[in-house]
Structure formats: structure tokens, C-alpha cells
Design a protein around this motif. Structure first.
Motif, short mmCIF file in Angstrom:
data_model
loop_
_atom_site.label_atom_id
_atom_site.label_comp_id
_atom_site.label_asym_id
_atom_site.label_seq_id
_atom_site.Cartn_x
_atom_site.Cartn_y
_atom_site.Cartn_z
N LEU A 16 0.81 -1.22 0.00
CA LEU A 16 0.00 0.00 0.00
C LEU A 16 0.84 1.27 0.00
N LYS A 17 2.00 1.25 0.68
CA LYS A 17 2.82 2.46 0.77
C LYS A 17 3.38 2.91 -0.58
N HIS A 18 3.41 2.03 -1.55
CA HIS A 18 3.93 2.37 -2.88
C HIS A 18 2.83 2.86 -3.84
N TYR A 19 1.58 2.75 -3.44
CA TYR A 19 0.46 3.00 -4.35
C TYR A 19 0.02 4.46 -4.44
N GLY A 20 0.67 5.37 -3.75
CA GLY A 20 0.29 6.79 -3.82
C GLY A 20 0.28 7.36 -5.23
N VAL A 51 1.51 3.22 -14.39
CA VAL A 51 1.91 3.74 -13.08
C VAL A 51 1.63 2.69 -12.00
N ALA A 52 0.47 2.03 -12.10
CA ALA A 52 0.12 1.00 -11.12
C ALA A 52 1.13 -0.15 -11.14
N ALA A 103 3.41 -1.34 -8.00
CA ALA A 103 3.34 -2.71 -7.50
C ALA A 103 4.70 -3.40 -7.55
N ARG A 104 5.47 -3.10 -8.57
CA ARG A 104 6.79 -3.74 -8.71
C ARG A 104 7.77 -3.28 -7.64
N ALA A 107 6.99 -3.09 -4.47
CA ALA A 107 6.68 -3.81 -3.22
C ALA A 107 7.47 -5.10 -3.16
N LYS A 108 8.26 -5.24 -2.12
CA LYS A 108 9.11 -6.42 -1.96
C LYS A 108 8.30 -7.68 -1.68
N THR A 109 7.09 -7.54 -1.18
CA THR A 109 6.29 -8.70 -0.81
C THR A 109 5.51 -9.30 -1.97
N LEU A 110 5.47 -8.61 -3.11
CA LEU A 110 4.73 -9.12 -4.27
C LEU A 110 5.67 -9.89 -5.20
N ASP A 111 5.21 -11.05 -5.63
CA ASP A 111 5.95 -11.84 -6.61
C ASP A 111 5.85 -11.13 -7.96
#
Length: 185
Positions: free
Chosen positions: A26-30, A48-49, A53-54, A56-60
Motif C-alpha cells: 500500500l505504501k507504494h500506491y500513492g 503507473v500501477a 506494485a513492482r 513492493a518487496k512482498t509481491l511476486d
């Protein structure tokens, strides 16, 4: 307010499924949220989305590259939430009563299906659902005109919810994908 509550629920579920902190996504989605506010288009916000999303370290990365683009076309939660609230408000204002519970359940169910086929463009959800508004809720020309006008004025907030919610969907799918890989390894 409804959008923020729904996003909190989505990200809480995403965190529970992935067993990670949803704030890492969420912190990267601003920037994506602000772009969606400006464009009112999930499709226009997609680059941009994806960038957000890329980060975020927690997303594959494989899941992100699948979930975010498909979410831009079929995950329109903010638009659907907004439309449901607006049809109830307009019905009360113009016709003096809320639609019957059974009618609203049918409308919501069908709206969820129609929203999957709605284009990720400004007003796409409400345009795709005009048949539902007139056929199920029995809105007349005045009701339809008011619905289109009000929806157009605030569509950017629904789009921002849609786009930001895609990060939560990617988080959920990352958790499921990671669990699947552990079981097959």
C-alpha cells in the motif's frame, strides 16, 4: 469513506493470505492513486500501477505482471460500490423510496457480473449497467441522467479505489502462489 473501508478490508485479507504486512504494498500506491484521480481511467493508470506494485518487496513479480493488468480490466470494486450507493440515493431522492431488498440484491449481483465486462475507461461501469438501471431499478430518463451526471463527477475516486485494490488482489494471489509452490516443492 466506503472506498477506504473496502480497501482496508481488501488489504487485511491480502496480508492474512500472504502472511506479510500489507502496508509494504500500500505504501507504494500513492502515485497510482493520484494518477487514477486525474485520469479517471484504470487503463490509463496501468503503467503507473505496475511501477508501484513492482516496488513492493512482498509481491511476486510474475503475479504482479499478471494481476495488476487483469485487475485494471475486471476489478472495478470502487466503481461498483459507488454505483450501488448512488442508485439507492437517487431512488430515494426522485422516487421517494429505496428499491426493495430483493431488487437491490439482484441489481448488485448482476452489476458485479456486468462490471467484469465494463471497460476501464471513465464511466465504463455505469455505461455498461444502464440496462440494469432502467430494467431492474426502473429508473426513468431523469433518474438515468442524474445517475450519469453524479457518477461522472466522482468517477475518479472509484477509479482510484479500483487501481489501489489491484495491489491487494496481487498480494492475495502472491500468498496463494507462494503456498502452491511450497506444496508442490
Amino acid at each position: 469513506l466506503g472506498h477506504y473501508i473496502w480497501l482496508a478490508i481488501l488489504y487485511a485479507i491480502g496480508g492474512a493470505i500472504s502472511k506479510t504486512n500489507p502496508m509494504e504494498v500500500l505504501k507504494h500506491y500513492g502515485p497510482a492513486y493520484l494518477t487514477a484521480l486525474g485520469t479517471m481511467s484504470s487503463a490509463a493508470t496501468l503503467p503507473v500501477a505496475l511501477t508501484c506494485a513492482r516496488k513492493a518487496k512482498t509481491l511476486d513479480p510474475k503475479v504482479t505482471d499478471f494481476a495488476v493488468p487483469i485487475g485494471a480490466t475486471i476489478h472495478l470494486c470502487g466503481s461498483v460500490l459507488t454505483e450501488v450507493f448512488f442508485v439507492m440515493t437517487i431512488s430515494l431522492m426522485l422516487y421517494g423510496k429505496l428499491p426493495a431488498m430483493g431488487t437491490m440484491i439482484l441489481f448488485i449481483f448482476l452489476l458485479g457480473i456486468f462490471a467484469i465486462g465494463a471497460p476501464g475507461i471513465p464511466g465504463g461501469t455505469v455505461m455498461a449497467s444502464l440496462g440494469l438501471i432502467t430494467g431492474i431499478l426502473l429508473f426513468d430518463d431523469t433518474g438515468v441522467a442524474l445517475m450519469l451526471t453524479i457518477f461522472a463527477l466522482q468517477d475518479s475516486f472509484g477509479t482510484a479505489c479500483n487501481v489501489t485494490g489491484d495491489g491487494a488482489i496481487a498480494l492475495m494471489l502472491t500468498g496463494l502462489y507462494s503456498d502452491h509452490n511450497k506444496k508442490t516443492a
